[in-house]
Design an enzyme around this catalytic site. Structure first.
Site, mmCIF file in Angstrom:
data_model
loop_
_atom_site.group_PDB
_atom_site.id
_atom_site.type_symbol
_atom_site.label_atom_id
_atom_site.label_comp_id
_atom_site.label_asym_id
_atom_site.label_seq_id
_atom_site.Cartn_x
_atom_site.Cartn_y
_atom_site.Cartn_z
ATOM 1 N N GLU A 59 0.923 -1.104 0.104
ATOM 2 C CA GLU A 59 -0.028 -0.057 -0.076
ATOM 3 C C GLU A 59 0.850 1.140 0.080
ATOM 4 O O GLU A 59 1.961 1.467 0.951
ATOM 5 C CB GLU A 59 -0.936 0.013 1.350
ATOM 6 C CG GLU A 59 -1.872 1.074 1.086
ATOM 7 C CD GLU A 59 -2.600 1.184 2.549
ATOM 8 O OE1 GLU A 59 -2.658 0.411 3.388
ATOM 9 O OE2 GLU A 59 -3.394 2.220 2.566
ATOM 10 N N ARG A 96 5.652 -12.913 9.548
ATOM 11 C CA ARG A 96 6.191 -11.754 9.143
ATOM 12 C C ARG A 96 7.769 -11.686 9.995
ATOM 13 O O ARG A 96 8.000 -12.507 10.757
ATOM 14 C CB ARG A 96 5.471 -10.764 9.703
ATOM 15 C CG ARG A 96 5.058 -10.518 11.036
ATOM 16 C CD ARG A 96 4.044 -9.206 11.496
ATOM 17 N NE ARG A 96 4.570 -7.967 10.906
ATOM 18 C CZ ARG A 96 3.937 -7.437 10.162
ATOM 19 N NH1 ARG A 96 2.890 -7.769 9.496
ATOM 20 N NH2 ARG A 96 4.547 -6.248 10.040
ATOM 21 N N LYS A 154 4.855 0.840 8.923
ATOM 22 C CA LYS A 154 4.999 2.188 8.488
ATOM 23 C C LYS A 154 4.529 3.215 9.107
ATOM 24 O O LYS A 154 4.953 4.397 9.174
ATOM 25 C CB LYS A 154 4.334 1.830 7.168
ATOM 26 C CG LYS A 154 5.072 1.114 5.890
ATOM 27 C CD LYS A 154 4.100 1.340 4.529
ATOM 28 C CE LYS A 154 3.868 -0.022 4.064
ATOM 29 N NZ LYS A 154 2.570 -0.057 3.346
HETATM 30 P P1 ATP Z 1 2.939 -2.004 7.608
HETATM 31 O O1 ATP Z 1 2.120 -2.436 8.725
HETATM 32 O O2 ATP Z 1 4.210 -1.706 7.809
HETATM 33 O O3 ATP Z 1 2.416 -1.047 6.822
HETATM 34 P P2 ATP Z 1 1.699 -3.667 5.871
HETATM 35 O O4 ATP Z 1 1.468 -5.119 6.015
HETATM 36 O O5 ATP Z 1 0.554 -2.960 6.016
HETATM 37 O O6 ATP Z 1 2.909 -3.260 6.602
HETATM 38 P P3 ATP Z 1 1.670 -3.513 2.944
HETATM 39 O O7 ATP Z 1 2.283 -2.323 2.363
HETATM 40 O O8 ATP Z 1 0.269 -3.888 3.131
HETATM 41 O O9 ATP Z 1 2.247 -3.279 4.621
HETATM 42 O O10 ATP Z 1 2.822 -4.738 2.850
HETATM 43 C C1 ATP Z 1 3.148 -5.327 1.569
HETATM 44 C C2 ATP Z 1 3.439 -6.588 1.671
HETATM 45 O O11 ATP Z 1 4.544 -6.900 2.508
HETATM 46 C C3 ATP Z 1 2.308 -7.610 2.289
HETATM 47 O O12 ATP Z 1 2.215 -8.555 1.436
HETATM 48 C C4 ATP Z 1 2.812 -7.815 3.552
HETATM 49 O O13 ATP Z 1 2.318 -9.088 4.164
HETATM 50 C C5 ATP Z 1 4.033 -7.866 3.444
HETATM 51 N N1 ATP Z 1 4.917 -7.412 4.883
HETATM 52 C C6 ATP Z 1 4.852 -6.172 5.491
HETATM 53 N N2 ATP Z 1 5.380 -6.338 6.516
HETATM 54 C C7 ATP Z 1 6.031 -7.369 6.704
HETATM 55 C C8 ATP Z 1 7.187 -8.229 7.456
HETATM 56 N N3 ATP Z 1 7.485 -7.442 8.675
HETATM 57 N N4 ATP Z 1 7.572 -9.544 7.176
HETATM 58 C C9 ATP Z 1 7.346 -9.966 5.965
HETATM 59 N N5 ATP Z 1 6.248 -9.171 5.069
HETATM 60 C C10 ATP Z 1 5.759 -8.000 5.272
HETATM 61 MG MG MG Z 2 -0.966 -1.753 5.992
#
Ligand code: ATP
Ligand code: MG
Length: 558
Positions: free
Chosen positions: A34, A262, A272
């Site tokens: 995102e 994760r 983020k």
């Molecule tokens: P954040 O909470 O940091 O914003 P998010 O999962 O909401 O992380 P996205 O932009 O939706 O962020 O993530 C893109 C991809 O990265 C998703 O498939 C998510 O599962 C993966 N991802 C995010 N954080 C991790 C992590 N700590 N380890 C492995 N994969 C991750």
């Molecule tokens: Mg997110």
């Protein structure tokens, strides 16, 4: 370990699908961020996993922006994410997609669900919906609007789209099962009204799909085979399958969601949202502050994409949450740079040395190894004169026991050069040491002097003061205190006050020929990278990592 022949659990699933012909041997993954912030190390893990599988199976991997939430997203983030994925060494080729490009398709699909009696417009407020939803122990209650006719739902949904209602006044919900043991299946919301401009579609829409509805459709539209996500979505999988069930694929193939654990790194902020707080509160210099675990920060810190990929490969893919020690990441970068980075001499906290018996008008060029562990990197010249710098910490006026470096009356060898002896300590009016006057054994020159092989206990690194480069050395440490509880709870109060120490150093003249992004080992001081803040007068360097392998130590202890 033979990595070609070992399979993680995701690859085992793919192998089975290939044997069964589930996707006609297609393997198609995606990385779906995102665009609401900069990517972090956790995302690197997901990027390496998705693009890695694409490569390994000669399949395809899409880069897709999951931009269904207009309020938090921005083109700045889109551009930074593209740069980060490319820097890590992966290519989406021509497959760059935006969920917002599918808004019409999502809408059509919703109409189809309504016509099939699988979705309805609900007038309950957000609070009421939550209240009606029930709990783990109690089933939910049906909304009084649940049994609206198809006609009425089609009309209301169109009116929602046309902007007749305010934010929150109505939602579109799936009609599944209010008594399902899985709360995600209790008539989840599919669309909500948000009167906000979207960074790509502008004001065309005022209804936006939720993640659980949009994401499976994005995968289905792009004909993704294996939709890899993190464990928190495990309970959403039945809903994912419910959404794709109504999708008509030309070959009847449906993407499948597979969850993995994760990446968490101890004492690192890995979200983020939290990283944005650090930026907004000015606790760091920006998203690319070298202390940030963002990919932009790690890059500026001087990490290599090779080291990050190696790290992601070696921590593996698991189905259970765990936390990795930062020392392991550091071990990966040391290993990558060990044979690649040229080894130069710099003095980070200088003290002047004057050689009283070395001719003041003489400058000679001595030969130094570019990397003692990699002969192929050859040698270079280093100038030497009667005025030098050594590290302040390499001199002690009153040496403690076993201090084999420089002290009054004591001898040390200057690496690749001569043996010197400290004769006199010169102080300023405040009693601070200003310079050391030393004599030089002129016969002890490394490699050629009569006393070249004379042994003394200590060897020091040094820099010729007459042509030294001025340096600003930025010495980084963990952004969060190592004795804190990590990024849980009140992480803003756990900032390590010593996470950045700046010193004015001196470097050997040859360093001036390098450019931002070039990496070195500075002898006895660690691995460093030249920062983009460098000017014609000052070479700014970031310490990537120290030389001590704390990971090997941790390993030995356990
Ligand atoms: P954040 O909470 O940091 O914003 P998010 O999962 O909401 O992380 P996205 O932009 O939706 O962020 O993530 C893109 C991809 O990265 C998703 O498939 C998510 O599962 C993966 N991802 C995010 N954080 C991790 C992590 N700590 N380890 C492995 N994969 C991750
Ligand atoms: Mg997110």
């Amino acid at each position: 370990m033979d990595q070609e022949n070992t399979r993680n659990f995701i690859e085992t699933i793919i192998d089975k699908d290939n044997e069964a012909g589930t996707y006609g041997n297609r393997v198609h993954t995606r990385f779906p961020p995102e665009p609401n912030g900069y990517l972090h190390l956790g995302h690197a893990k997901s990027i390496c996993l998705n693009f890695g599988i694409g490569k390994k199976y000669k399949g395809l991997t899409n880069l897709r922006f999951d931009d269904t939430n207009p309020s938090r997203e921005d083109v700045e983030y889109v551009e930074s994410i593209k740069r980060d994925v490319a820097w890590l060494g992966f290519s989406w080729e021509e497959r760059l997609y935006f969920a917002s490009d599918y808004f019409d398709i999502f809408y059509e699909h919703a109409l189809k669900l309504i016509r099939k009696g699988l979705a309805y417009v609900d007038d309950l407020t957000g609070d009421e919906i939550r209240e009606y939803r029930g709990t783990f122990n109690e089933p939910g209650k049906q909304s009084p609007y649940r049994n609206r006719s198809v006609e009425e739902n089609l009309n209301l949904f169109e009116e929602m789209k046309d902007g007749k209602y305010a934010d929150g006044e109505k939602v579109l919900r799936a009609k599944i099962d209010m008594t399902s043991p899985n709360i995600n299946m209790r008539d989840p919301v599919l669309y909500r009204i948000v009167h906000a401009s979207h960074h790509r579609t502008g004001d065309k829409w005022c209804i936006y799909p939720v993640y659980d509805y949009a994401h499976p459709l994005e995968d289905a539209i792009e004909r993704i085979t294996h939709s890899i996500c993190t464990l928190e979505f495990e309970d959403h999988r039945p809903l994912y399958n419910w959404v794709v069930a109504e999708w008509e694929d030309p070959e009847g193939q449906k993407p499948q969601q597979i969850e993995f654990a994760r990446l968490n790194v101890a004492h690192m902020v890995m979200s983020k949202r939290k990283l944005r707080l650090l930026v907004e509160k000015g606790l760091v210099s920006g998203w690319d502050d070298p202390r940030m675990p963002t990919i932009a920060g790690i890059r500026r810190r001087g990490y290599t994409p090779e080291a990050i990929r190696d790290f992601c490969e070696r921590i593996g893919v698991a189905k259970a949450d765990s936390t990795v020690e930062p020392a392991f990441l550091e071990a990966c970068i040391r290993e990558d740079l060990k044979l690649k980075a040229p080894r130069y001499m710099t003095v980070i906290d200088p003290i002047k040395v004057v050689l009283t018996n070395y001719p003041a008008d003489r400058t000679e060029v001595l030969q130094a190894d570019n990397n003692q562990e990699n002969e192929a990197m050859g040698r270079r010249g280093m100038t030497f004169s009667n005025e030098l710098y050594i590290e302040r910490g390499d001199f002690m006026e009153e040496p403690v026991k076993k201090f084999f470096r420089l002290a009054p009356g004591k001898e040390v060898r200057l690496k690749y050069a001569y043996i010197i002896k400290c004769d006199e300590v010169i102080k300023d009016e405040n009693g601070e040491i200003k310079e050391l006057h030393c004599s030089c054994d002129l016969e002890s020159k490394s490699g050629s002097g009569v006393n070249a092989d004379r042994k003394v206990k200590g060897t020091l690194h040094w820099v010729n003061a007459k042509d030294a480069v001025n340096m600003e050395c930025r010495l980084y440490d963990s952004l969060l205190r190592m004795d804190g509880e990590g990024d849980d709870g009140d992480f803003l109060s756990q900032i390590n006050p010593d996470s950045l120490i700046v010193t004015e150093g001196k470097g050997e003249a040859g360093l001036a020929a390098f450019k931002a992004g070039d990496r070195f080992q500075f002898l006895r001081r660690g691995y460093f990278v030249i920062d983009e803040d460098s000017t014609a007068d000052v070479l700014v360097v970031n310490r990537i990592v120290g030389l001590r392998d704390t990971w090997a130590k941790l390993q030995k202890k356990s």
